[in-house]
Design a protein around this motif. Structure first.
Motif, PDB file in Angstrom:
ATOM      1  N   UNK A 118      69.167   5.673 -31.400  1.00 32.64           N
ATOM      2  CA  UNK A 118      68.489   4.325 -32.267  1.00 32.64           C
ATOM      3  C   UNK A 118      68.378   3.477 -31.108  1.00 32.64           C
ATOM      4  N   UNK A 119      67.860   3.645 -30.095  1.00 33.21           N
ATOM      5  CA  UNK A 119      67.484   2.454 -29.323  1.00 33.21           C
ATOM      6  C   UNK A 119      67.992   2.468 -27.701  1.00 33.21           C
ATOM      7  N   UNK A 152      61.316   2.114 -32.732  1.00 35.04           N
ATOM      8  CA  UNK A 152      60.399   1.862 -31.411  1.00 35.04           C
ATOM      9  C   UNK A 152      60.054   0.432 -30.849  1.00 35.04           C
ATOM     10  N   UNK A 153      60.335  -0.565 -31.851  1.00 34.02           N
ATOM     11  CA  UNK A 153      60.345  -2.162 -31.715  1.00 34.02           C
ATOM     12  C   UNK A 153      61.748  -2.350 -30.798  1.00 34.02           C
ATOM     13  N   UNK A 154      62.748  -1.862 -30.914  1.00 33.83           N
ATOM     14  CA  UNK A 154      63.910  -1.986 -30.040  1.00 33.83           C
ATOM     15  C   UNK A 154      63.593  -1.514 -28.816  1.00 33.83           C
ATOM     16  N   UNK A 169      53.868  -5.750 -25.183  1.00 32.26           N
ATOM     17  CA  UNK A 169      54.443  -4.986 -26.241  1.00 32.26           C
ATOM     18  C   UNK A 169      54.274  -5.758 -27.443  1.00 32.26           C
ATOM     19  N   UNK A 170      54.097  -4.971 -28.661  1.00 33.48           N
ATOM     20  CA  UNK A 170      53.905  -5.279 -30.128  1.00 33.48           C
ATOM     21  C   UNK A 170      55.350  -4.627 -30.598  1.00 33.48           C
ATOM     22  N   UNK A 171      56.293  -5.461 -31.096  1.00 33.63           N
ATOM     23  CA  UNK A 171      57.301  -4.969 -31.885  1.00 33.63           C
ATOM     24  C   UNK A 171      57.196  -5.439 -33.396  1.00 33.63           C
ATOM     25  N   UNK A 172      56.784  -4.349 -34.079  1.00 35.56           N
ATOM     26  CA  UNK A 172      56.879  -4.183 -35.749  1.00 35.56           C
ATOM     27  C   UNK A 172      58.292  -4.163 -36.390  1.00 35.56           C
ATOM     28  N   UNK A 173      58.668  -5.012 -36.987  1.00 38.35           N
ATOM     29  CA  UNK A 173      60.078  -4.886 -37.652  1.00 38.35           C
ATOM     30  C   UNK A 173      61.149  -4.452 -36.969  1.00 38.35           C
TER      31      UNK A 173
END
Length: 289
Positions: A118-119, A152-154, A169-173
């Motif tokens: 998880x990241x 994916x945002x992490x 980059x775009x980090x959604x939630x």
């Protein structure tokens, strides 16, 4: 002394249950769908590449004859086949003229690996994808951007600080505190109390070999363009946590943006598709040219 024996049995049962929960959390079900980029009008290539720790990852390469490539990064339990946000994102990026390299993180989809971290080690997955792109399609790697959702945002936030080839980059939630989001996830998905996470966490680390990644710690490191998207009705990631990252990061990063919506977790694209596309189109257009 019978009560001592009973107490020991209860304790062992509790620890066994905690271990079981941890195992389930790091071995998500694999989502493999039946659609491909061909279904949205684009030819593609099935590709594989290897991470530096020896895992073989699986993905799609869609050559749109551009020198700019965007990698959409899926969240925990999802894959490139995810229909809620991955399919529309892939289609959006392709229609905007970007090349797309979409792949499954370790332990997801068709990629190798037994456990998700998880990241943590997922950053190795991204590095492998970027290396594959630069080696096999250098003309398409003049500028490389990311659009990441949740886990994916992490990875997106980490990559902006640690992967030199990424330009924006775009980090959604994006979770900011993985332990807080993990505890909320127990309650949200499994109807278990949040406090159980404190007992589950040691088993997660033991089984997966990964370490906790708290993106909030990167707020003093990211100096590249970043668009953060947070939803007020997100049960897993609190808007206040994302705002805290934003406020800290903008002290050193004039290119960070924050967009707060009324959506649940990774649902802004579903609830506000045109606004989402407009924001992301403007952001990528500005920083990728």
């Amino acid at each position: 002394m019978m009560w001592v024996g009973v107490l020991i049995l209860v304790l062992l049962a509790f620890l066994a249950f905690s271990a079981f929960v941890a195992y389930k959390m790091i071995t998500p079900p694999r989502l493999v769908g039946d659609w491909t980029p061909k279904d949205i009008g684009f030819d593609y290539e099935e590709v594989t590449f290897e991470t530096e720790d020896g895992l073989r990852l699986s993905g799609w390469w869609v050559d749109n004859r551009s020198d700019k490539t965007v990698l959409p990064l899926h969240g925990y339990t999802a894959s490139r086949w995810e229909r809620l946000y991955m399919r529309p994102t892939i289609e959006f990026l392709l229609r905007e003229g970007y090349n797309v390299l979409a792949f499954d993180f370790r332990a997801h989809g068709k990629s190798g690996g037994r456990y998700t971290t998880v990241g943590d080690r997922e950053l190795l997955d991204l590095r492998a994808a970027v290396n594959w792109l630069r080696k096999n399609h250098p003309q398409s790697a003049e500028k490389i951007g990311l659009v990441g959702f949740s886990m994916g945002g992490i990875v997106t936030i980490r990559a902006l600080a640690e992967v030199g080839e990424i330009c924006c980059g775009v980090a959604d939630s994006p979770p900011m505190y993985i332990d807080r989001t993990g505890a909320r996830g127990l309650r949200y998905f499994a109807k278990l109390p949040e406090w159980l996470y404190h007992f589950v966490k040691p088993f997660i680390k033991l089984f997966s070999g990964g370490k906790e990644v708290h993106p909030i710690e990167y707020s003093d490191r990211v100096r590249k363009p970043l668009l953060l998207i947070a939803g007020e009705n997100d049960p897993l990631v609190k808007v206040e946590e994302v705002k805290k990252f934003y406020e800290r990061n903008k002290r050193i990063n004039p290119s960070v943006e924050l967009w707060v919506t009324d959506a649940p977790h990774v649902r802004t694209l579903k609830f506000h598709p045109e606004e989402w596309k407009g924001k992301v189109r403007e952001f990528l257009g500005k920083w990728m040219g």
